[in-house]
Design an enzyme around this catalytic site. Structure first.
Site, short mmCIF file in Angstrom:
data_model
loop_
_atom_site.label_atom_id
_atom_site.label_comp_id
_atom_site.label_asym_id
_atom_site.label_seq_id
_atom_site.Cartn_x
_atom_site.Cartn_y
_atom_site.Cartn_z
N GLU A 72 0.82 -1.21 0.00
CA GLU A 72 0.00 0.00 0.00
C GLU A 72 0.86 1.26 0.00
O GLU A 72 0.50 2.27 -0.62
CB GLU A 72 -0.95 -0.02 1.19
CG GLU A 72 -2.03 -1.09 1.04
CD GLU A 72 -2.97 -1.17 2.23
OE1 GLU A 72 -4.19 -1.06 2.02
OE2 GLU A 72 -2.49 -1.33 3.36
N GLU B 87 -3.28 -9.41 3.95
CA GLU B 87 -4.08 -9.15 5.15
C GLU B 87 -5.11 -10.21 5.46
O GLU B 87 -5.41 -10.49 6.63
CB GLU B 87 -4.77 -7.78 5.03
CG GLU B 87 -3.87 -6.58 5.24
CD GLU B 87 -3.09 -6.18 4.00
OE1 GLU B 87 -2.43 -5.13 4.03
OE2 GLU B 87 -3.15 -6.91 2.98
#
Length: 259
Positions: free
Chosen positions: A113, A133
């Site tokens: 990210e 995640e």
């Protein structure tokens, strides 16, 4: 000429209008805790406010970009999110100055990210990206679900987001996510070369290009992130999210409950 400064976990160096920001937590694979997030936010603010800086480079020490969120710190209640700035003080910041990610080793979870929050990516051939995640009962809310499907084909982005599988740098380059591939250990040099070609141009023109692109895409991201936050808030606050962090810390498989 160059000048170096920084905190214990983030170092900065100036090289002829280029500002190199280095995450320096190699024993934690440059995972981001709260202190590091605030230090990165301060470094990006310096990049944006100094008139003598034209382009920035974000990289990691010790042959690793970043393993993302420091899950041990998260399990202990520490947060790597800076209010109004997002993960690592970067992912939701409106950065005015062009920023290049120089990726060696792993850029996983929040590390991907962070790279997605940069304007360009230079990566070593053996580097690995990935939104992992879901393995830990959480989701990538700091740009992974919003930006990744815009940078690579949607179906491939969904596969990566839903499986948590790694994305090798060479495949990322084929998909258009990576601007330049290098041999291992050469990403910073290539990023500096790229940054130098940017910095050679007129500062007002560079600033205008970045501003137009930002205002065309960043504000759309802002709306998408706001809508996303309402959906993922219960996930991040769930028992499964806490179990994922505990399982990682205790080096065992998680036991999901779906709540």
């Amino acid at each position: 000429m160059s000048a170096a400064s920084g905190t214990s976990t983030v170092h900065t160096e100036q090289r002829d209008g280029i500002f190199v920001i280095t995450i320096d937590r190699p024993t934690a694979r440059n995972a981001i805790d709260g202190a590091t997030a605030h230090a990165l936010a301060a470094a990006v603010d310096e990049l944006d406010t100094r008139d003598d800086l034209v382009v920035g480079i974000l990289t990691g020490a010790g042959g690793v970009f970043s393993a993302g969120m420091d899950l041990k710190a998260f399990a202990a209640g520490d947060t790597p999110v800076v209010p109004g700035r997002g993960f690592a003080g970067i992912t939701r910041a409106q950065i005015k100055t062009p920023l290049i990610a120089a990726v060696e080793g792993y850029a996983l979870g929040g590390g991907t990210e962070m790279a997605l929050a940069c304007d360009m990516i230079v990566a070593a051939r053996d580097a690995t990206f990935g939104q992992t995640e879901v393995h830990f009962g959480i989701v990538p809310p700091e740009g992974g679900m919003v930006r990744l499907p815009e940078r690579i084909p949607r179906n491939i982005a969904l596969e990566l987001l839903l499986t948590g599988d790694p994305l090798p740098a060479e495949r990322a380059s084929e998909l258009g996510l990576v601007n330049h591939l290098t041999e291992p250990g050469e990403t910073l040099d290539r990023a500096l070369e790229l940054a130098g070609r940017v910095a050679h141009n007129a500062p007002l023109a560079i600033a205008a290009v970045k501003r137009v692109v930002n205002e065309r895409t960043a504000f759309r991201d802002e709306d998408a992130l706001r809508e996303q936050d309402q959906i993922v808030a219960p996930v991040l606050a769930s028992q499964d999210a806490r179990e994922g962090a505990r399982a990682f810390t205790e080096k065992r498989s998680p036991h999901w409950q779906g709540r």
